[in-house]
Design an enzyme around this catalytic site. Structure first.
Site, PDB file in Angstrom:
ATOM      1  CG  ASP A 198      -1.153   7.717  51.856  1.00 32.43           C
ATOM      2  OD1 ASP A 198      -1.871   6.750  52.159  1.00 32.43           O
ATOM      3  OD2 ASP A 198      -0.376   7.711  50.892  1.00 32.43           O
ATOM      4  CD  GLU A 199      -0.489  10.898  48.363  1.00 32.41           C
ATOM      5  OE1 GLU A 199       0.405  11.639  47.944  1.00 32.41           O
ATOM      6  OE2 GLU A 199      -0.584   9.697  48.047  1.00 32.41           O
TER       7      GLU A 199
END
Ligand code: TNX
Length: 504
Positions: free
Chosen positions: A315-316
């Site tokens: 993620d991210e």
């Protein structure tokens, strides 16, 4: 047995009926005859049902003070029977049949997991005082009726972020015992992030001993030794909960990069960070050391994890260029298979070519996503955790003292009114493996904090994962939820008294 949906109840003698259960059962018919638990009641365990019988006894003894012996054959009249392998085939691997009459309680399932889920239902048919830890002098009836029940989705999870703040093994076990009441069967542990590394890795020992010292806002850290982790996993397994460990990468890696200089492209260790920014860190994608590190971590974690899945983050990764992200996972994805595990990760990983066994976890707020639709078309299944419904770290209202609000405010009704099969076009019922309620812990420090954010919303997500969509509606749910409050009070669960519910 009625059709799926809230059954029409005939009058029942107790304040609780089989139609009050959370999650709502597939079929339930209430009957007026209740079963009375007495000092002479026995628990009869059929072949292979001994562990579940012992668990049930452990639940019922503290408040009743009754002996409730587990016996192979019933000598007397007042019997709770647990039988394996005698259930309707419709109940499958995790369902159960429960029949409560004046003379007997009969619980049947095809597996011990099914018996365990049936016990959670049985528990809700007793007065709330059954949850007390000390003897309550009163009578004990189990509401009468018949239930035939099984889950909509195989995976119903909760996530605890032990990286932003550390929670001890005892706190994790406490959370496990709280969540299994609602038939949650998966615990995802977010074991590493920028603010701290929480699992002992013997080939890179300073990850835990140094990288484990920090936590968000400069609070004290901590980590699990491999022995402690195995003990948590075994405790979870005894409650039919699979632990899914996650090491976040190639971003969210500041803690590791602060203790091992060689994980940085310039060979210099970065300073530790305890603020709650996201998206600034990245492993050094071109360095062979990175892959030696990742493989060591995956190998050691796989060796202490009996569950099928290994979480590899994803993620991210805002500081990892797209081509690097792709290159990274082309090297890392095969490592998971090499050590016998199946990939799970945040849904961004669906951008890279993955085996169809990989399970991306959806965290966005619904709507079109071409990568996810394409992965679903190839055969990948998803775990659905839409942040605007399922994130337990979102504030309930503007005045909620804990949590964040980037995905909006999530009141009890918002956490309940969504359908996992209708969030992302192309990711329908057949592409959904389950649901998860993640609890990120930037602002969460204690078990009381965990409880306040999880209850009541977790019960709603659990019902979404278990109950048929047609059996669910807000008005029915809020009436059933109100009746859970006395149980939570008896268990000392610090729940949010949402004004949306007429609490009992
Ligand atoms: C986003 S959504 C994150 C986490 C944060 C969380 C806070 C996602 C997969 N990652 O790093 O803790 O927001 O709500």
């Amino acid at each position: 047995m009625g059709a799926p949906g809230p059954a029409v109840a005939s009058p029942a003698p107790t304040e609780r009926q089989v139609t009050d259960l959370i999650p709502a059962p597939v079929h339930a018919t209430a009957k007026a005859d209740a079963f009375r638990l007495t000092p002479l009641t026995v628990i009869r365990a059929g072949k292979g049902a001994g562990d579940e019988a012992a668990y049930l006894r452990g639940l019922l003894r503290p408040a009743t003070g009754y002996p409730l012996p587990v016996v192979p054959m019933s000598p007397g009249l007042s019997t709770i029977s647990l039988d394996l392998g005698q259930a309707d085939p419709r109940v499958g691997d995790e369902g159960y049949q429960l029949d409560v009459t004046k003379s007997a309680v009969r619980l049947r399932a095809n597996t011990s997991a099914g018996l365990f889920e049936g016990i959670q239902s049985l528990r809700q048919l007793l007065p709330s005082a059954i949850e007390a830890k000390t003897v309550q002098h009163r009578s004990w009836t189990i509401a009468g009726g018949s239930v035939l029940d099984y889950p909509r989705f195989a995976q119903r999870g909760a996530m605890l972020d032990v990286a932003r703040h550390f929670f001890t093994p005892a706190q994790v076990k406490k959370y496990i015992d709280q969540i299994v009441q609602y038939k949650i069967n998966t615990l995802h542990l977010h074991l590493s992030d920028d603010q701290g590394w929480r699992i002992e890795i013997k080939s890179w020992p300073r990850l835990a001993t140094e990288g484990g010292k920090t936590a968000a806002y400069g609070d004290p850290g901590g980590y699990y030794t491999q022995e402690q982790y195995k003990d948590i996993v075994a405790y979870a397994a005894s409650r039919h909960v699979m632990v899914v460990p996650e090491i976040d990468m190639p971003g969210h890696t500041n803690a590791a990069q602060s203790v091992y200089a060689e994980l940085n492209c310039d060979g210099k260790a970065v300073p530790p960070r305890t603020d709650i920014e996201v998206g600034y860190s990245s492993l050094c994608i071109k360095s062979p050391t990175t892959y030696r590190f990742v493989e060591d971590v995956i190998r050691e974690l796989a060796a202490i994890t009996p569950g099928k899945y290994l979480g590899i983050g994803g993620d991210e990764a805002h500081s990892t260029p797209a081509a690097d992200y792709q290159a990274f996972y082309e090297k890392v994805a095969p490592m998971v298979a090499k050590y016998g595990k199946t990939i799970t990760g945040w849904h961004e990983i669906a951008k890279v070519p993955l085996p169809t066994s990989a399970v991306p976890q959806y965290w966005d707020q619904g709507g079109t996503n071409a990568d996810l639709a394409a992965a679903a078309k190839r055969g990948n299944k998803f775990v659905m955790s839409p942040a605007n419904h399922a994130y337990l770290d979102m504030k309930y209202t503007e005045s909620t003292p804990l949590g964040q609000d980037w995905a909006g405010l999530v009141e009890v009704r918002d956490a309940y009114e969504w359908d996992p099969a209708k969030l992302v076009p192309g990711v329908g019922e057949k592409s959904v493996q389950g649901v998860e309620a993640p609890l990120w812990t930037e602002t969460i420090r204690t078990s009381a904090d965990i409880e306040y954010m999880a209850f009541p919303r977790l019960a709603g997500v659990a019902e979404i994962g278990w109950s048929p969509q047609a059996a669910r509606n807000w008005d029915g749910y809020r009436a059933r939820l109100a009746k859970q409050a006395p149980r939570w009070r008896a268990q000392d669960i610090n729940f949010y008294r949402s004004p949306q519910i007429d609490w009992k």
